[in-house]
Design a protein around this motif. Sequence first.
Motif, PDB file in Angstrom:
ATOM      1  N   UNK A  91       0.853  -1.187   0.000  1.00  0.00           N
ATOM      2  CA  UNK A  91       0.000   0.000   0.000  1.00  0.00           C
ATOM      3  C   UNK A  91       0.888   1.236   0.000  1.00  0.00           C
ATOM      4  N   UNK A  92       0.620   2.158  -0.887  1.00  0.00           N
ATOM      5  CA  UNK A  92       1.392   3.395  -1.035  1.00  0.00           C
ATOM      6  C   UNK A  92       2.874   3.141  -1.295  1.00  0.00           C
ATOM      7  N   UNK A  93       3.195   1.992  -1.867  1.00  0.00           N
ATOM      8  CA  UNK A  93       4.591   1.621  -2.104  1.00  0.00           C
ATOM      9  C   UNK A  93       5.300   2.611  -3.026  1.00  0.00           C
ATOM     10  N   UNK A 107      13.948   1.844  -7.604  1.00  0.00           N
ATOM     11  CA  UNK A 107      12.652   2.024  -8.256  1.00  0.00           C
ATOM     12  C   UNK A 107      11.839   0.738  -8.167  1.00  0.00           C
ATOM     13  N   UNK A 108      10.540   0.860  -8.399  1.00  0.00           N
ATOM     14  CA  UNK A 108       9.710  -0.341  -8.444  1.00  0.00           C
ATOM     15  C   UNK A 108      10.076  -1.224  -9.628  1.00  0.00           C
ATOM     16  N   UNK A 109      10.555  -0.604 -10.692  1.00  0.00           N
ATOM     17  CA  UNK A 109      11.021  -1.389 -11.837  1.00  0.00           C
ATOM     18  C   UNK A 109      12.181  -2.292 -11.416  1.00  0.00           C
ATOM     19  N   UNK A 110      13.086  -1.765 -10.602  1.00  0.00           N
ATOM     20  CA  UNK A 110      14.208  -2.575 -10.098  1.00  0.00           C
ATOM     21  C   UNK A 110      13.719  -3.680  -9.168  1.00  0.00           C
ATOM     22  N   UNK A 111      12.705  -3.395  -8.363  1.00  0.00           N
ATOM     23  CA  UNK A 111      12.141  -4.412  -7.479  1.00  0.00           C
ATOM     24  C   UNK A 111      11.560  -5.558  -8.306  1.00  0.00           C
ATOM     25  N   UNK A 146       0.301  -1.518 -11.683  1.00  0.00           N
ATOM     26  CA  UNK A 146      -0.619  -1.924 -10.613  1.00  0.00           C
ATOM     27  C   UNK A 146      -0.146  -1.381  -9.271  1.00  0.00           C
ATOM     28  N   UNK A 147       1.139  -1.548  -8.974  1.00  0.00           N
ATOM     29  CA  UNK A 147       1.651  -1.101  -7.670  1.00  0.00           C
ATOM     30  C   UNK A 147       1.719   0.419  -7.566  1.00  0.00           C
ATOM     31  N   UNK A 148       2.149   1.089  -8.642  1.00  0.00           N
ATOM     32  CA  UNK A 148       2.310   2.543  -8.597  1.00  0.00           C
ATOM     33  C   UNK A 148       0.984   3.275  -8.542  1.00  0.00           C
ATOM     34  N   UNK A 149       0.026   2.830  -9.334  1.00  0.00           N
ATOM     35  CA  UNK A 149      -1.224   3.574  -9.467  1.00  0.00           C
ATOM     36  C   UNK A 149      -2.335   2.971  -8.614  1.00  0.00           C
ATOM     37  N   UNK A 150      -2.569   1.682  -8.772  1.00  0.00           N
ATOM     38  CA  UNK A 150      -3.706   1.044  -8.103  1.00  0.00           C
ATOM     39  C   UNK A 150      -3.570   0.988  -6.595  1.00  0.00           C
ATOM     40  N   UNK A 160       4.765  12.219   6.396  1.00  0.00           N
ATOM     41  CA  UNK A 160       5.871  12.519   5.494  1.00  0.00           C
ATOM     42  C   UNK A 160       7.176  11.996   6.086  1.00  0.00           C
ATOM     43  N   UNK A 161       7.200  10.697   6.330  1.00  0.00           N
ATOM     44  CA  UNK A 161       8.374  10.031   6.892  1.00  0.00           C
ATOM     45  C   UNK A 161       8.764   8.934   5.923  1.00  0.00           C
ATOM     46  N   UNK A 162      10.011   8.903   5.562  1.00  0.00           N
ATOM     47  CA  UNK A 162      10.488   7.877   4.655  1.00  0.00           C
ATOM     48  C   UNK A 162      11.616   7.116   5.322  1.00  0.00           C
TER      49      UNK A 162
END
Length: 171
Positions: A91-93, A107-111, A146-150, A160-162
């Motif tokens: 969620x919110x990844x 990036x999520x592409x790398x994941x 799917x992960x980025x948008x959905x 706002x903590x990363x």
Amino acid sequence: AFERTVVTTDSPFDRYARGEKNALSKLEKDGLEIFTGKGHCNSCHWGPYFSDGRFHNLGVREYDPAKPDMGRFDVTKNPADKGAFKTPTIRDVALRAPYMHSGSEKTLEEVVDLYDKGGRVKNPNLDPLIVPLGLSNYEKKALVSFMKISMTSTNPEVANVKPVPASELPK
């Protein structure tokens, strides 16, 4: 502590799951199909939090190979837990880069590439679920979409903590 900062209130996936069939694009629906099928992502990322709450060794590159992070082993002292880390929510990844315990995936592409290859580092504790997937470029694009948008809140109440990349931690 980081997990407590992720408070997702609504996402296109949630609306889709409630029956709003147009909440996801075709690409995102294809990504969901890969998530639950060929990618077998939902073996670990399932339920309302999209996490099994368990610990897995994914074959992730270490920030400092000379001083590997032992993961769950530091708590259990069980050799089988070396390099195992808790499954995070997706969620919110898209709002939470970099990824993995070491910050090795930017990036999520790398994941997705890491999972598609069956991990980046082979080791005796690699989770048996981590196997090469053989995803096509389209399937990778759909899964990332799917992960980025959905999975991103349309009304996020996310602090706002990363996570701090390992390279920025005090030595």
